[in-house]
Motif scaffolding. Structure first.
Motif, PDB file in Angstrom:
ATOM      1  N   ALA A 214       0.851  -1.185   0.000  1.00 48.87           N
ATOM      2  CA  ALA A 214       0.000   0.000   0.000  1.00 48.87           C
ATOM      3  C   ALA A 214       0.886   1.234   0.000  1.00 48.87           C
ATOM      4  CB  ALA A 214      -0.912   0.015   1.224  1.00 48.87           C
ATOM      5  N   PRO A 215       0.694   2.167  -0.943  1.00 51.63           N
ATOM      6  CA  PRO A 215       1.481   3.398  -0.941  1.00 51.63           C
ATOM      7  C   PRO A 215       1.088   4.285   0.238  1.00 51.63           C
ATOM      8  CG  PRO A 215      -0.204   3.474  -2.639  1.00 51.63           C
ATOM      9  CD  PRO A 215      -0.263   2.100  -2.044  1.00 51.63           C
ATOM     10  N   VAL A 216       2.038   5.089   0.686  1.00 51.36           N
ATOM     11  CA  VAL A 216       1.776   6.023   1.786  1.00 51.36           C
ATOM     12  C   VAL A 216       2.104   7.431   1.301  1.00 51.36           C
ATOM     13  CG1 VAL A 216       2.330   6.684   4.154  1.00 51.36           C
ATOM     14  CG2 VAL A 216       2.375   4.264   3.504  1.00 51.36           C
ATOM     15  N   GLY A 217       1.079   8.279   1.250  1.00 48.28           N
ATOM     16  CA  GLY A 217       1.301   9.666   0.873  1.00 48.28           C
ATOM     17  C   GLY A 217       1.697   9.855  -0.581  1.00 48.28           C
ATOM     18  N   ALA A 218       2.256  11.027  -0.856  1.00 47.02           N
ATOM     19  CA  ALA A 218       2.648  11.423  -2.212  1.00 47.02           C
ATOM     20  C   ALA A 218       4.170  11.337  -2.349  1.00 47.02           C
ATOM     21  CB  ALA A 218       2.176  12.852  -2.475  1.00 47.02           C
ATOM     22  N   PRO A 219       4.684  11.399  -3.579  1.00 48.28           N
ATOM     23  CA  PRO A 219       6.145  11.413  -3.755  1.00 48.28           C
ATOM     24  C   PRO A 219       6.791  12.540  -2.955  1.00 48.28           C
ATOM     25  CG  PRO A 219       5.070  11.051  -5.859  1.00 48.28           C
ATOM     26  CD  PRO A 219       3.978  11.377  -4.879  1.00 48.28           C
ATOM     27  N   ILE A 220       7.963  12.269  -2.407  1.00 44.74           N
ATOM     28  CA  ILE A 220       8.623  13.245  -1.533  1.00 44.74           C
ATOM     29  C   ILE A 220       9.563  14.177  -2.287  1.00 44.74           C
ATOM     30  CG2 ILE A 220       8.426  11.779   0.502  1.00 44.74           C
ATOM     31  CD1 ILE A 220      11.347  10.933   0.117  1.00 44.74           C
ATOM     32  N   ALA A 221       9.720  13.968  -3.575  1.00 44.56           N
ATOM     33  CA  ALA A 221      10.565  14.830  -4.402  1.00 44.56           C
ATOM     34  C   ALA A 221      10.171  14.607  -5.854  1.00 44.56           C
ATOM     35  CB  ALA A 221      12.053  14.517  -4.191  1.00 44.56           C
ATOM     36  N   GLN A 222      10.645  15.475  -6.735  1.00 42.85           N
ATOM     37  CA  GLN A 222      10.378  15.297  -8.161  1.00 42.85           C
ATOM     38  C   GLN A 222      11.674  15.101  -8.915  1.00 42.85           C
ATOM     39  OE1 GLN A 222       7.147  17.221 -10.633  1.00 42.85           O
ATOM     40  NE2 GLN A 222       8.893  18.420 -11.359  1.00 42.85           N
ATOM     41  N   GLN A 223      11.673  14.084  -9.763  1.00 41.40           N
ATOM     42  CA  GLN A 223      12.821  13.801 -10.617  1.00 41.40           C
ATOM     43  C   GLN A 223      12.351  13.761 -12.068  1.00 41.40           C
ATOM     44  OE1 GLN A 223      13.791  10.009  -8.522  1.00 41.40           O
ATOM     45  NE2 GLN A 223      15.813  10.903  -8.238  1.00 41.40           N
ATOM     46  N   PHE A 224      13.316  13.820 -12.988  1.00 42.39           N
ATOM     47  CA  PHE A 224      13.001  13.739 -14.406  1.00 42.39           C
ATOM     48  C   PHE A 224      13.790  12.595 -15.030  1.00 42.39           C
ATOM     49  CE2 PHE A 224      12.017  18.073 -13.263  1.00 42.39           C
ATOM     50  CZ  PHE A 224      10.814  18.296 -13.914  1.00 42.39           C
ATOM     51  N   THR A 225      13.116  11.860 -15.887  1.00 39.43           N
ATOM     52  CA  THR A 225      13.742  10.787 -16.653  1.00 39.43           C
ATOM     53  C   THR A 225      13.950  11.302 -18.072  1.00 39.43           C
ATOM     54  OG1 THR A 225      12.583   9.131 -15.351  1.00 39.43           O
ATOM     55  CG2 THR A 225      13.505   8.409 -17.444  1.00 39.43           C
ATOM     56  N   GLY A 226      15.155  11.058 -18.617  1.00 40.24           N
ATOM     57  CA  GLY A 226      15.435  11.622 -19.929  1.00 40.24           C
ATOM     58  C   GLY A 226      16.238  10.710 -20.834  1.00 40.24           C
ATOM     59  N   ILE A 227      16.261  11.090 -22.098  1.00 42.40           N
ATOM     60  CA  ILE A 227      17.121  10.440 -23.086  1.00 42.40           C
ATOM     61  C   ILE A 227      18.473  11.140 -23.012  1.00 42.40           C
ATOM     62  CG2 ILE A 227      17.428   9.837 -25.519  1.00 42.40           C
ATOM     63  CD1 ILE A 227      14.372  10.396 -25.834  1.00 42.40           C
ATOM     64  N   ALA A 228      19.512  10.408 -22.658  1.00 38.60           N
ATOM     65  CA  ALA A 228      20.848  10.992 -22.525  1.00 38.60           C
ATOM     66  C   ALA A 228      21.570  10.946 -23.864  1.00 38.60           C
ATOM     67  CB  ALA A 228      21.649  10.241 -21.467  1.00 38.60           C
ATOM     68  N   ILE A 229      22.094  12.097 -24.274  1.00 32.78           N
ATOM     69  CA  ILE A 229      22.773  12.246 -25.564  1.00 32.78           C
ATOM     70  C   ILE A 229      24.073  12.997 -25.323  1.00 32.78           C
ATOM     71  CG2 ILE A 229      22.550  13.249 -27.887  1.00 32.78           C
ATOM     72  CD1 ILE A 229      19.431  13.206 -27.249  1.00 32.78           C
ATOM     73  N   PRO A 230      25.163  12.639 -26.012  1.00 34.01           N
ATOM     74  CA  PRO A 230      26.426  13.352 -25.794  1.00 34.01           C
ATOM     75  C   PRO A 230      26.249  14.866 -25.895  1.00 34.01           C
ATOM     76  CG  PRO A 230      26.788  11.458 -27.206  1.00 34.01           C
ATOM     77  CD  PRO A 230      25.304  11.562 -27.019  1.00 34.01           C
ATOM     78  N   VAL A 231      26.917  15.604 -25.013  1.00 32.46           N
ATOM     79  CA  VAL A 231      26.777  17.057 -24.941  1.00 32.46           C
ATOM     80  C   VAL A 231      27.034  17.728 -26.282  1.00 32.46           C
ATOM     81  CG1 VAL A 231      27.798  19.139 -23.940  1.00 32.46           C
ATOM     82  CG2 VAL A 231      27.269  17.188 -22.466  1.00 32.46           C
ATOM     83  N   LYS A 232      28.013  17.218 -27.023  1.00 32.91           N
ATOM     84  CA  LYS A 232      28.399  17.868 -28.287  1.00 32.91           C
ATOM     85  C   LYS A 232      27.413  17.614 -29.425  1.00 32.91           C
ATOM     86  CE  LYS A 232      31.267  13.961 -29.713  1.00 32.91           C
ATOM     87  NZ  LYS A 232      32.614  13.466 -30.042  1.00 32.91           N
ATOM     88  N   GLU A 233      26.524  16.637 -29.278  1.00 33.99           N
ATOM     89  CA  GLU A 233      25.627  16.254 -30.369  1.00 33.99           C
ATOM     90  C   GLU A 233      24.349  17.095 -30.353  1.00 33.99           C
ATOM     91  OE1 GLU A 233      26.491  14.440 -32.746  1.00 33.99           O
ATOM     92  OE2 GLU A 233      28.301  13.511 -31.943  1.00 33.99           O
ATOM     93  N   LYS A 234      24.490  18.359 -30.683  1.00 34.50           N
ATOM     94  CA  LYS A 234      23.369  19.299 -30.619  1.00 34.50           C
ATOM     95  C   LYS A 234      22.243  18.929 -31.592  1.00 34.50           C
ATOM     96  CE  LYS A 234      25.647  21.853 -27.670  1.00 34.50           C
ATOM     97  NZ  LYS A 234      25.284  21.831 -26.234  1.00 34.50           N
ATOM     98  N   ALA A 235      22.613  18.500 -32.789  1.00 33.63           N
ATOM     99  CA  ALA A 235      21.591  18.178 -33.792  1.00 33.63           C
ATOM    100  C   ALA A 235      20.736  16.998 -33.342  1.00 33.63           C
ATOM    101  CB  ALA A 235      22.250  17.873 -35.137  1.00 33.63           C
ATOM    102  N   LEU A 236      21.362  15.980 -32.753  1.00 34.64           N
ATOM    103  CA  LEU A 236      20.603  14.817 -32.288  1.00 34.64           C
ATOM    104  C   LEU A 236      19.725  15.196 -31.100  1.00 34.64           C
ATOM    105  CD1 LEU A 236      19.916  11.860 -32.548  1.00 34.64           C
ATOM    106  CD2 LEU A 236      21.927  11.313 -31.138  1.00 34.64           C
ATOM    107  N   GLN A 237      20.236  16.047 -30.226  1.00 38.39           N
ATOM    108  CA  GLN A 237      19.428  16.520 -29.096  1.00 38.39           C
ATOM    109  C   GLN A 237      18.166  17.210 -29.601  1.00 38.39           C
ATOM    110  OE1 GLN A 237      22.061  19.111 -26.884  1.00 38.39           O
ATOM    111  NE2 GLN A 237      23.684  17.561 -26.906  1.00 38.39           N
ATOM    112  N   GLN A 238      18.327  18.092 -30.576  1.00 39.47           N
ATOM    113  CA  GLN A 238      17.179  18.818 -31.114  1.00 39.47           C
ATOM    114  C   GLN A 238      16.205  17.880 -31.818  1.00 39.47           C
ATOM    115  OE1 GLN A 238      16.486  21.927 -30.499  1.00 39.47           O
ATOM    116  NE2 GLN A 238      14.608  21.937 -31.737  1.00 39.47           N
ATOM    117  N   ALA A 239      16.743  16.908 -32.542  1.00 40.75           N
ATOM    118  CA  ALA A 239      15.885  15.945 -33.237  1.00 40.75           C
ATOM    119  C   ALA A 239      15.062  15.139 -32.236  1.00 40.75           C
ATOM    120  CB  ALA A 239      16.734  15.024 -34.112  1.00 40.75           C
ATOM    121  N   MET A 240      15.694  14.688 -31.171  1.00 40.34           N
ATOM    122  CA  MET A 240      14.987  13.914 -30.146  1.00 40.34           C
ATOM    123  C   MET A 240      13.924  14.765 -29.466  1.00 40.34           C
ATOM    124  SD  MET A 240      15.894  10.714 -29.762  1.00 40.34           S
ATOM    125  CE  MET A 240      17.237   9.526 -29.905  1.00 40.34           C
ATOM    126  N   LEU A 241      14.281  16.012 -29.149  1.00 39.26           N
ATOM    127  CA  LEU A 241      13.336  16.926 -28.509  1.00 39.26           C
ATOM    128  C   LEU A 241      12.104  17.120 -29.387  1.00 39.26           C
ATOM    129  CD1 LEU A 241      12.955  19.008 -26.104  1.00 39.26           C
ATOM    130  CD2 LEU A 241      13.817  20.723 -27.695  1.00 39.26           C
TER     131      LEU A 241
END
Length: 276
Positions: A214-241
């Motif tokens: 049984a769950p108790v209460g609400a989440p105690i923090a907020q996190q984000f799940t993401g697609i990780a892409i190399p920092v230098k790969e700007k074009a791929l980041q934009q395409a994924m976005l």
């Protein structure tokens, strides 16, 4: 004369249509476009995000469905490449893969190596054995109790922060575990009073073991799940976005969330590096 005008209008409309399609086209890096595929790392042991279907041994889960949908939007194949968690960051920094799509949490500490296209929100949630649910009618009842969570996550830090804020002189007693499955085992054995798990995975686990938790209460923090892409790969980041936003816009994203009981984890729009 009328026919000429009609033909001219038709050609003009066609030109506007073509320009509109071109304006909305998602541009991929030349190497990926030429190859016709995106190499994506994953570890399929995190249901309902990614796992191997026990009946067929095929890859399954929300991330798999999302990745395949992204591939269709971009007109390329997704090449799933299984690896280990500790090889995630080295795999993109060395170019062995183009991206990571595997329930991977966006932390600011990872931004030096990877840029995250965030597509899901989540948070750590307390839960207890169903047989003891009456003892934990609110989150305050957790103060002074033994609470277990995977020591390999940020959950210990988040539990401590919540305890300091909410419990005062009667803090939570944290017990580190070897992953979420170990936390659930210790909970069943009575070695801990409560456990913490991401709210994106808890409904799936509760479906697998009806009446156990049984769950108790609400989440105690907020996190984000993401697609990780190399920092230098700007074009791929934009395409994924743009691909994720397109799936949100056409309703496909919501359909997949509903399929995997993740509707509460939806984002209205994809973000970049929203993790802290």
């Amino acid at each position: 004369m009328k026919r000429v005008l009609v033909a001219a209008a038709f050609i003009g409309a066609m030109s506007v249509s073509v320009l509109s399609v071109q304006a909305w086209a998602i541009e991929l890096p030349a190497e990926i476009a030429k190859r016709g595929s995106i190499k994506v790392a994953l570890v399929p042991n995190y249901p309902p995000m990614e796992f191997r279907d026990p009946a067929t041994n095929t890859l399954s889960g929300f991330d798999i469905d999302l990745g395949e949908a992204i591939g269709r939007k971009l007109g390329v194949k997704i090449e799933w490449q299984e690896t280990s968690f500790d090889q995630f960051m080295p795999s993109i920094s060395t170019g062995r893969v183009d991206a990571i799509l595997s329930g991977f949490t966006d932390y600011a500490s990872r931004h030096e190596t990877a840029t995250f296209v965030d597509y899901l929100k989540s948070g750590p949630n307390f839960f207890v054995q169903q047989s003891r649910a009456a003892e934990f009618k609110d989150m305050a009842a957790l103060c002074g109790k033994k609470v277990g969570a995977s020591r390999r996550t940020m959950f210990p830090t988040m539990i401590t922060a919540w305890s300091e804020k909410s419990c005062g002189s009667n803090p939570v007693v944290f017990v580190g575990t070897d992953g979420s499955a170990d936390a659930r085992t210790q909970l069943k054995q009575g070695r801990i009073d409560a456990a913490v798990q991401g709210n994106e995975t808890l409904p799936y686990v509760m479906d697998l073991e009806p009446g156990a938790y049984a769950p108790v209460g609400a989440p105690i923090a907020q996190q984000f799940t993401g697609i990780a892409i190399p920092v230098k790969e700007k074009a791929l980041q934009q395409a994924m976005l743009e691909a994720v936003d397109a799936l949100i816009a056409d309703g496909s994203y919501r359909t997949l969330l509903a399929k995997w009981k993740l509707t509460d984890n939806a984002l209205e729009k994809a973000t970049i590096n929203a993790g802290q």
